[in-house]
Design an enzyme around this catalytic site. Sequence first.
Site, PDB file in Angstrom:
ATOM      1  N   SER A  43       1.938 -54.294 -19.807  1.00  0.00           N
ATOM      2  CA  SER A  43       2.520 -55.329 -18.951  1.00  0.00           C
ATOM      3  C   SER A  43       2.250 -56.743 -19.439  1.00  0.00           C
ATOM      4  O   SER A  43       2.904 -57.685 -19.001  1.00  0.00           O
ATOM      5  CB  SER A  43       1.987 -55.176 -17.529  1.00  0.00           C
ATOM      6  OG  SER A  43       0.574 -55.183 -17.544  1.00  0.00           O
ATOM      7  N   ASP A 320      -0.596 -62.535 -10.285  1.00  0.00           N
ATOM      8  CA  ASP A 320      -0.933 -61.551  -9.249  1.00  0.00           C
ATOM      9  C   ASP A 320      -2.395 -61.138  -9.463  1.00  0.00           C
ATOM     10  O   ASP A 320      -3.146 -61.865 -10.103  1.00  0.00           O
ATOM     11  CB  ASP A 320       0.061 -60.377  -9.259  1.00  0.00           C
ATOM     12  CG  ASP A 320       0.046 -59.585 -10.561  1.00  0.00           C
ATOM     13  OD1 ASP A 320      -0.895 -59.767 -11.374  1.00  0.00           O
ATOM     14  OD2 ASP A 320       0.969 -58.774 -10.773  1.00  0.00           O
ATOM     15  N   HIS A 323      -2.384 -59.941 -13.568  1.00  0.00           N
ATOM     16  CA  HIS A 323      -1.666 -60.538 -14.698  1.00  0.00           C
ATOM     17  C   HIS A 323      -1.781 -62.049 -14.764  1.00  0.00           C
ATOM     18  O   HIS A 323      -1.664 -62.732 -13.739  1.00  0.00           O
ATOM     19  CB  HIS A 323      -0.187 -60.133 -14.621  1.00  0.00           C
ATOM     20  CG  HIS A 323      -0.017 -58.652 -14.664  1.00  0.00           C
ATOM     21  ND1 HIS A 323       0.268 -57.907 -13.545  1.00  0.00           N
ATOM     22  CD2 HIS A 323      -0.148 -57.786 -15.688  1.00  0.00           C
ATOM     23  CE1 HIS A 323       0.317 -56.623 -13.885  1.00  0.00           C
ATOM     24  NE2 HIS A 323       0.061 -56.514 -15.176  1.00  0.00           N
TER      25      HIS A 323
END
Length: 356
Positions: A43, A320, A323
Amino acid sequence: MDHMYGLVLSIHVLIVVLNFNNFVLSSKPSKPQVPCYFIFGDSMVDNGNNNKLKTKCKVNYPPYGIDFPENVTGRFTNGRTSADVIGEFLGFSKFIPSYSTASNDEISRGVNYGSGCAGILKKTGTHLGNRISLDRQLRRHKSVVSRLFQLRKKMTLLKKCIYVINIGSNDYINNYFRPDFYNSSELYTKDQYADVLIKQYSRQLKTLYSLGARKIVVFGLAKSGCSPAQIDRFGTDGRPCVQRINDAVELFNNRLMPLVLELNNNKTDARFTFINLTSILTLLGDVHLPSVPCCQVRNDWQCIPNSVPFPIRSMCIFFDGTHPTEVSNIFIATRSYKAVSVSDAYPYDINHLAQL
Ligand SMILES: *[C@@H]1O[C@H](CO)[C@@H](O)[C@H](O)[C@H]1NC(C)=O
Ligand SMILES: *[C@@H]1O[C@H](CO)[C@@H](O)[C@H](O)[C@H]1NC(C)=O
Ligand SMILES: *[C@@H]1O[C@H](CO)[C@@H](O)[C@H](O)[C@H]1NC(C)=O
Ligand SMILES: *[C@@H]1O[C@H](CO)[C@@H](O)[C@H](O)[C@H]1NC(C)=O
């Protein structure tokens, strides 16, 4: 879950961003430094490959992308990823497309295979649903390489390109430290597990080499134990971070750097380089205190759909619970591209690697 705004008054970050903007304006190359740029990972670099997968690991909804020109794309941040920014530094005028959308016209500039929740190990992240493990990303690359050959591109082209790999964090936070779903922590000590990962990664990096890659950037892992999500999950016993996660990750990093050097020795026509995120993020680590998310998060630490994040995103480290924000990504990209200290990028920073 309570909404906490992520406020990190880091003058360093602001300075870097100001420098970054000058740098980009003053150095717009007409042609990229290298003909193509391929991206592998999780990610940290995913730009939409998970959007159509059945998985909890996807973020193609607002407020993700709130600061990105194309808005929601599946990037796990408010703006650009570090891979996007490195692409700009290399002189690419457009973002490298995701594998899931790349056309034949586009693939000769490069492809992004990154997939949220993916790991070095195939099993990593399965409890959250589908994801493209590194082995599958490499199989996709193999098919892209055949498409390129059909388009009459040559191996010599592939050898000039930059390849970035940023993976391994999920093998810890979505495998080893989830004993409720995986038995790896029963099967292996932290030392043994680092060996298992490195053995597999070594094989995977050699596969990439066999597909023509010669300029390969291997990202070490950030200290996952410092993310708001892990701190909330495990607590810190009064320390700034979850020490046992960081210790485990360090065992991996301490093997990855020698692996990179060994590959350089064995594959004499290739250049591998190691990016040390511990070194790069030391500055941010020093001002660690209130690193809470910039968006309102749900139980799984992803942003609540359509929630309104803190307005000054450049003051947050995390977007978040897991991340980094765009501003952190710019910081990482800037120092991997042009190292400030030798320990940031060894033996080469990306700028140097591109010129070799
Ligand atoms: C971004 O996209 C979402 C839907 O995907 C939409 O609701 C929102 O208005 C868009 N924002 C901007 C600034 O275009
Ligand atoms: C670990 O889990 C896998 C399935 O996830 C299973 O096949 C294997 O037998 C388990 N090993 C042990 C030692 O429990
Ligand atoms: C490098 O070469 C040596 C000697 O052939 C070998 O033992 C070692 O496994 C190789 N290392 C890697 C990472 O392939
Ligand atoms: C990364 O950099 C830090 C800080 O300079 C250093 O302590 C650490 O040993 C480096 N890690 C590796 C794997 O080289």
